[in-house]
Design an enzyme around this catalytic site. Structure first.
Site, PDB file in Angstrom:
ATOM      1  N   HIS A  56      43.239  56.895  35.121  1.00  0.00           N
ATOM      2  CA  HIS A  56      41.898  57.037  35.724  1.00  0.00           C
ATOM      3  C   HIS A  56      41.697  58.438  36.298  1.00  0.00           C
ATOM      4  O   HIS A  56      42.302  58.802  37.305  1.00  0.00           O
ATOM      5  CB  HIS A  56      41.707  55.987  36.834  1.00  0.00           C
ATOM      6  CG  HIS A  56      40.306  55.951  37.355  1.00  0.00           C
ATOM      7  ND1 HIS A  56      39.457  54.888  37.115  1.00  0.00           N
ATOM      8  CD2 HIS A  56      39.579  56.842  38.063  1.00  0.00           C
ATOM      9  CE1 HIS A  56      38.280  55.130  37.675  1.00  0.00           C
ATOM     10  NE2 HIS A  56      38.335  56.325  38.267  1.00  0.00           N
ATOM     11  N   HIS A  58      38.710  62.035  36.493  1.00  0.00           N
ATOM     12  CA  HIS A  58      37.363  62.596  36.269  1.00  0.00           C
ATOM     13  C   HIS A  58      37.509  64.076  35.923  1.00  0.00           C
ATOM     14  O   HIS A  58      37.488  64.932  36.812  1.00  0.00           O
ATOM     15  CB  HIS A  58      36.492  62.426  37.513  1.00  0.00           C
ATOM     16  CG  HIS A  58      36.184  60.989  37.806  1.00  0.00           C
ATOM     17  ND1 HIS A  58      35.033  60.377  37.377  1.00  0.00           N
ATOM     18  CD2 HIS A  58      36.910  60.034  38.441  1.00  0.00           C
ATOM     19  CE1 HIS A  58      35.045  59.098  37.750  1.00  0.00           C
ATOM     20  NE2 HIS A  58      36.178  58.873  38.399  1.00  0.00           N
ATOM     21  N   HIS A 209      34.436  51.251  36.753  1.00  0.00           N
ATOM     22  CA  HIS A 209      34.565  51.383  38.196  1.00  0.00           C
ATOM     23  C   HIS A 209      34.028  50.065  38.740  1.00  0.00           C
ATOM     24  O   HIS A 209      32.850  49.754  38.533  1.00  0.00           O
ATOM     25  CB  HIS A 209      33.718  52.532  38.717  1.00  0.00           C
ATOM     26  CG  HIS A 209      34.316  53.881  38.478  1.00  0.00           C
ATOM     27  ND1 HIS A 209      34.470  54.410  37.229  1.00  0.00           N
ATOM     28  CD2 HIS A 209      34.802  54.809  39.364  1.00  0.00           C
ATOM     29  CE1 HIS A 209      35.027  55.614  37.351  1.00  0.00           C
ATOM     30  NE2 HIS A 209      35.246  55.873  38.618  1.00  0.00           N
ATOM     31  N   ASP A 308      42.559  59.855  39.755  1.00  0.00           N
ATOM     32  CA  ASP A 308      41.118  59.808  40.027  1.00  0.00           C
ATOM     33  C   ASP A 308      40.513  61.212  40.204  1.00  0.00           C
ATOM     34  O   ASP A 308      39.619  61.596  39.467  1.00  0.00           O
ATOM     35  CB  ASP A 308      40.821  58.931  41.247  1.00  0.00           C
ATOM     36  CG  ASP A 308      39.379  58.415  41.264  1.00  0.00           C
ATOM     37  OD1 ASP A 308      38.622  58.697  40.310  1.00  0.00           O
ATOM     38  OD2 ASP A 308      38.996  57.728  42.228  1.00  0.00           O
TER      39      ASP A 308
HETATM   40 FE   FE2 Z   1      36.811  57.139  39.536  1.00  0.00          FE
END
Ligand code: FE2
Length: 433
Positions: A56, A58, A209, A308
């Site tokens: 996970h 971004h 999410h 994340d």
């Molecule tokens: Fe996230």
């Protein structure tokens, strides 16, 4: 053989193992192999593991720290506002440059597979194009899997569903979602239905999410498990964050966990981010806000730990080190038992590899020769030391090297070298196995 690694310890507790590599694949794994390698590496008893996997991330936001300004409060809400300010200013070149730089960091940390969400709510789909370009460019050394992520809500944002479908048509791999951010609980549930049906129709994986809040009544994971089972998506769906589960009523969770298990939905916790962003409305006692990791593992649910964020609007720290992620997860979930600590290592290696559906991942003969030699004797020591990745191999080729963590002492009557590995002490490595 192209390469033989001698005297390695493995994550499953075996010691004194040789690994023979030929044509980019693992050929043999056994003690005292007869085969000779064109190159030989002595692991000196240190741990050789398959590479770290981040389930996970971004990548469209990473390393944007300070653009256009720094998150002063460090809160989720200021982070979202900041991302809103930054989005219109993004250029494809800058996005690609930052993502490539992050992938450099990742490789240096032995992190060779990343699932990254990419925001599809910008009608230009600039970030989608940029990350598809990055995916192609890093493919020789890093597996980048992309999730079409409607950050502003697939129903709440008027063009998000169209954009999400466009992104998938362009080559994005996984269907994302954010049900708890839709306008109502009912809309959240509807978004899960729409997105799961789209994924089933296209034969794609799903990673949402889900319930990233402290609201104990945020129960979209239940709907996600329901549609996963109804549509036959077992083994292809993950719920990311699931932080509301931390605050849910225990009786309800006792019904929920078997449903998640039955549906074959995996969970992805993000310890560094959950512990900093959740519980912000609490005074004292403050909730930790991470999902119920040991309880899910006990129910046979696959749980991975993700990073994340790194140096972005939401989080001003991090360096692509999945051992730091495992270290935080271990502490937040109080997973200090011997088996539990080893499970935390698995949560940043094997389990996310399974969630991503990585082909040829592992230490068995026939697997890709993607390996990390760590400056530690076993998985627990690797987490304790956030051990140096002394050697990182991709398809049998060295792609990164780091010096082992050590220090030189200048103290009369004391040794000149400090080695932080207790596994060096005879017998301890066996005990930790
Ligand atoms: Fe996230």
């Amino acid at each position: 053989m192209d390469l033989v690694i001698r005297n390695a310890s493995l994550p499953d507790g075996r010691h004194g193992i040789d690994i023979a590599i030929n044509n980019g694949r693992i050929a043999e794994v056994a003690p005292a192999l007869q085969a000779k390698g064109a190159r030989e590496i002595d692991a000196e008893g240190d741990l050789v593991a398959p590479p770290f996997v981040d389930a996970h991330f971004h990548m469209d936001a990473t390393l944007s720290y300070g653009l256009p300004r720094v998150n002063q409060s460090g809160t989720l809400l200021e982070g979202i506002a900041l991302w809103g300010e930054l989005k219109p200013q993004l250029t494809q070149e800058a996005l690609v440059e930052r993502a490539l730089q992050y992938c450099d960091w990742a490789v240096a940390r032995g992190l060779l597979a990343i699932r990254s969400h990419v925001d599809v709510c910008d009608d230009r789909l600039l970030a989608v194009e940029a990350l598809l370009d990055v995916k192609r460019r890093v493919a020789p050394y890093l597996d980048l899997q992309l999730v079409a992520f409607p950050q502003d809500g697939v129903l709440r944002s008027p063009t998000a569903l169209t954009n999400l479908k466009r992104a998938i048509a362009m080559g994005v791999d996984v269907v994302g979602g954010i049900p708890h951010f839709e306008r109502t609980m009912a809309d959240g549930a509807e978004s899960v239905r729409v997105l799961c049906e789209f994924a089933a129709e296209k034969g794609l994986r799903v990673d949402m999410h889900c319930d990233e809040s402290d609201d104990p009544l945020s129960r979209h994971i239940e709907t996600l498990a329901y549609h996963t089972q109804r549509l036959g998506l077992q083994g292809r769906v993950a719920g990311s964050h699931l932080t509301s589960m931390h605050s849910m009523d225990n009786y309800y969770v006792s019904k929920l966990l078997p449903l998640i298990r039955e549906a074959g939905v995996a969970a992805i916790a993000n310890p560094l981010i959950n512990i900093t962003l959740q519980g912000r409305h609490d005074t004292y006692p403050k909730r930790r806000g991470m999902t119920r990791v040991p309880e899910m593992l006990a129910h046979g649910i696959d749980v991975a730990f993700g990073h994340d964020c790194v140096m972005d609007p939401w989080y001003s720290l991090g360096s692509g080190d999945m051992l730091e992620v495992a270290h935080m997860g271990l502490h937040v979930a109080q997973m200090t038992g011997q088996d539990a600590m080893r499970a935390c290592f698995k949560a940043v290696t094997e389990t996310p590899a399974k969630i991503l559906g990585l082909d040829g991942y592992g230490l068995q003969p026939g697997c890709h020769a993607d390996l990390v030699l760590l400056g530690a004797g076993d998985p627990v020591e690797a987490i304790r030391l956030r051990a140096a990745r002394t050697l990182v191999l991709r398809r049998g080729q060295v792609v990164a090297e780091s010096p082992r963590a050590a220090a030189r002492l200048v103290l009369p009557g004391r040794p000149q070298q400090v080695d932080f590995r207790l596994s060096r002490r005879a017998g301890l490595a066996m005990k930790n196995a």
